[in-house]
Design a protein around this motif. Structure first.
Motif, PDB file in Angstrom:
ATOM      1  N   TYR A 144      31.288 -15.153  89.801  1.00 58.90           N
ATOM      2  CA  TYR A 144      30.698 -14.118  88.952  1.00 58.90           C
ATOM      3  C   TYR A 144      31.458 -12.824  89.240  1.00 58.90           C
ATOM      4  O   TYR A 144      31.330 -12.256  90.328  1.00 58.90           O
ATOM      5  N   LEU A 145      32.273 -12.390  88.291  1.00 52.83           N
ATOM      6  CA  LEU A 145      33.061 -11.168  88.431  1.00 52.83           C
ATOM      7  C   LEU A 145      32.512 -10.103  87.491  1.00 52.83           C
ATOM      8  O   LEU A 145      32.269 -10.380  86.320  1.00 52.83           O
ATOM      9  N   ARG A 146      32.368  -8.897  88.001  1.00 57.94           N
ATOM     10  CA  ARG A 146      31.867  -7.801  87.159  1.00 57.94           C
ATOM     11  C   ARG A 146      32.993  -6.858  86.794  1.00 57.94           C
ATOM     12  O   ARG A 146      33.828  -6.509  87.619  1.00 57.94           O
ATOM     13  N   TYR A 147      33.004  -6.456  85.524  1.00 56.78           N
ATOM     14  CA  TYR A 147      33.840  -5.366  85.048  1.00 56.78           C
ATOM     15  C   TYR A 147      32.964  -4.520  84.134  1.00 56.78           C
ATOM     16  O   TYR A 147      32.477  -5.030  83.113  1.00 56.78           O
ATOM     17  N   ALA A 148      32.717  -3.277  84.538  1.00 60.66           N
ATOM     18  CA  ALA A 148      31.821  -2.375  83.802  1.00 60.66           C
ATOM     19  C   ALA A 148      30.454  -3.030  83.685  1.00 60.66           C
ATOM     20  O   ALA A 148      29.856  -3.383  84.695  1.00 60.66           O
ATOM     21  N   ASP A 149      29.976  -3.239  82.460  1.00 66.90           N
ATOM     22  CA  ASP A 149      28.643  -3.838  82.272  1.00 66.90           C
ATOM     23  C   ASP A 149      28.733  -5.298  81.843  1.00 66.90           C
ATOM     24  O   ASP A 149      27.823  -5.839  81.237  1.00 66.90           O
ATOM     25  N   ARG A 150      29.846  -5.932  82.172  1.00 65.19           N
ATOM     26  CA  ARG A 150      30.065  -7.334  81.808  1.00 65.19           C
ATOM     27  C   ARG A 150      30.303  -8.174  83.054  1.00 65.19           C
ATOM     28  O   ARG A 150      30.808  -7.686  84.057  1.00 65.19           O
ATOM     29  N   ARG A 208      42.540 -17.166  91.638  1.00 59.39           N
ATOM     30  CA  ARG A 208      41.887 -16.933  90.343  1.00 59.39           C
ATOM     31  C   ARG A 208      41.345 -15.515  90.229  1.00 59.39           C
ATOM     32  O   ARG A 208      41.540 -14.848  89.224  1.00 59.39           O
ATOM     33  N   THR A 209      40.646 -15.047  91.262  1.00 58.34           N
ATOM     34  CA  THR A 209      40.080 -13.698  91.181  1.00 58.34           C
ATOM     35  C   THR A 209      41.178 -12.629  91.172  1.00 58.34           C
ATOM     36  O   THR A 209      41.003 -11.577  90.572  1.00 58.34           O
ATOM     37  N   ALA A 210      42.317 -12.914  91.808  1.00 59.71           N
ATOM     38  CA  ALA A 210      43.433 -11.967  91.784  1.00 59.71           C
ATOM     39  C   ALA A 210      44.044 -11.859  90.393  1.00 59.71           C
ATOM     40  O   ALA A 210      44.626 -10.832  90.040  1.00 59.71           O
ATOM     41  N   ALA A 211      43.888 -12.900  89.582  1.00 60.05           N
ATOM     42  CA  ALA A 211      44.506 -12.929  88.253  1.00 60.05           C
ATOM     43  C   ALA A 211      43.633 -12.304  87.164  1.00 60.05           C
ATOM     44  O   ALA A 211      44.092 -12.134  86.038  1.00 60.05           O
ATOM     45  N   ILE A 212      42.385 -11.968  87.492  1.00 64.39           N
ATOM     46  CA  ILE A 212      41.451 -11.452  86.485  1.00 64.39           C
ATOM     47  C   ILE A 212      41.096 -10.004  86.815  1.00 64.39           C
ATOM     48  O   ILE A 212      40.679  -9.698  87.941  1.00 64.39           O
ATOM     49  N   TRP A 213      41.237  -9.127  85.834  1.00 65.10           N
ATOM     50  CA  TRP A 213      40.878  -7.727  86.023  1.00 65.10           C
ATOM     51  C   TRP A 213      39.376  -7.634  86.212  1.00 65.10           C
ATOM     52  O   TRP A 213      38.613  -8.075  85.371  1.00 65.10           O
ATOM     53  N   HIS A 214      38.935  -7.072  87.342  1.00 60.15           N
ATOM     54  CA  HIS A 214      37.509  -6.930  87.622  1.00 60.15           C
ATOM     55  C   HIS A 214      37.285  -5.808  88.627  1.00 60.15           C
ATOM     56  O   HIS A 214      38.232  -5.360  89.281  1.00 60.15           O
ATOM     57  N   GLU A 215      36.052  -5.356  88.720  1.00 63.32           N
ATOM     58  CA  GLU A 215      35.696  -4.315  89.678  1.00 63.32           C
ATOM     59  C   GLU A 215      35.034  -4.893  90.917  1.00 63.32           C
ATOM     60  O   GLU A 215      35.241  -4.394  92.013  1.00 63.32           O
ATOM     61  N   ASP A 216      34.205  -5.922  90.740  1.00 58.33           N
ATOM     62  CA  ASP A 216      33.473  -6.507  91.865  1.00 58.33           C
ATOM     63  C   ASP A 216      33.375  -8.011  91.740  1.00 58.33           C
ATOM     64  O   ASP A 216      33.148  -8.533  90.648  1.00 58.33           O
ATOM     65  N   LEU A 217      33.514  -8.682  92.875  1.00 51.55           N
ATOM     66  CA  LEU A 217      33.148 -10.090  92.972  1.00 51.55           C
ATOM     67  C   LEU A 217      31.678 -10.090  93.371  1.00 51.55           C
ATOM     68  O   LEU A 217      31.329  -9.634  94.457  1.00 51.55           O
ATOM     69  N   LEU A 218      30.818 -10.571  92.479  1.00 56.85           N
ATOM     70  CA  LEU A 218      29.382 -10.507  92.725  1.00 56.85           C
ATOM     71  C   LEU A 218      28.873 -11.682  93.544  1.00 56.85           C
ATOM     72  O   LEU A 218      28.015 -11.513  94.405  1.00 56.85           O
ATOM     73  N   ALA A 219      29.378 -12.897  93.261  1.00 58.47           N
ATOM     74  CA  ALA A 219      28.847 -14.074  93.952  1.00 58.47           C
ATOM     75  C   ALA A 219      29.727 -15.288  93.694  1.00 58.47           C
ATOM     76  O   ALA A 219      30.484 -15.337  92.725  1.00 58.47           O
ATOM     77  N   PHE A 220      29.576 -16.266  94.602  1.00 57.88           N
ATOM     78  CA  PHE A 220      30.100 -17.614  94.413  1.00 57.88           C
ATOM     79  C   PHE A 220      28.915 -18.556  94.429  1.00 57.88           C
ATOM     80  O   PHE A 220      27.960 -18.360  95.188  1.00 57.88           O
ATOM     81  N   GLU A 221      29.022 -19.577  93.616  1.00 67.52           N
ATOM     82  CA  GLU A 221      28.027 -20.645  93.605  1.00 67.52           C
ATOM     83  C   GLU A 221      28.807 -21.943  93.691  1.00 67.52           C
ATOM     84  O   GLU A 221      29.757 -22.145  92.941  1.00 67.52           O
ATOM     85  N   ARG A 222      28.440 -22.814  94.612  1.00 69.85           N
ATOM     86  CA  ARG A 222      29.193 -24.059  94.768  1.00 69.85           C
ATOM     87  C   ARG A 222      28.949 -24.944  93.558  1.00 69.85           C
ATOM     88  O   ARG A 222      27.802 -25.269  93.237  1.00 69.85           O
ATOM     89  N   GLY A 223      30.021 -25.317  92.863  1.00 74.44           N
ATOM     90  CA  GLY A 223      29.899 -26.162  91.682  1.00 74.44           C
ATOM     91  C   GLY A 223      31.193 -26.198  90.895  1.00 74.44           C
ATOM     92  O   GLY A 223      32.102 -25.415  91.133  1.00 74.44           O
TER      93      GLY A 223
END
Length: 126
Positions: free
Chosen positions: A34-40, A52-67
């Protein structure tokens, strides 16, 4: 856990300070992120979250869920009302925010939980 011989992890049973055998292949640990950018929030899945997270523009990594993709698809259906068009981006609604808090389970840094899952998977390999 403290033993006379050393400190051991109660989950994976690795001795504190020991290095993982480099000859073991890295375990596959699929996560929904779950990556947050602004209100999305982007809800996606990967077996390589650092890349993967390095390749996506985002402000915060909110959580990981195993799945894997099946769980990702369930989350996309679950939050379909918050979805932007046909993307993997969703509005950060109260409902989605509450879900993310539940997934976090009080863990401040999602990478801590991911590290534990990797350690458990390595322990099961050995």
């Amino acid at each position: 856990m403290r033993y006379a011989s050393a400190w051991l992890c109660a989950v994976c049973e690795w001795r504190h300070g020991d290095l993982v055998d480099q000859e073991l292949p890295p375990p596959r640990v699929d996560v929904v992120y779950y990556l947050r950018y602004a209100d999305r929030v982007k809800i996606g899945t990967t077996a390589n979250p650092r890349q993967r997270t390095a390749a996506i523009w985002h402000e915060d990594l909110l959580a990981f869920e195993r799945g894997d993709r099946r769980l990702e698809h369930r989350r996309h259906v679950q939050f379909a009302d918050e979805r932007f068009d046909r993307t993997e981006w969703f509005s950060l609604s109260k409902r989605l925010r509450d879900h993310i808090e539940t997934v976090r389970g009080g863990i401040e840094d999602p990478w801590d939980r991911y590290s534990r899952w990797v350690s458990e998977a390595v322990a099961l390999q050995g």
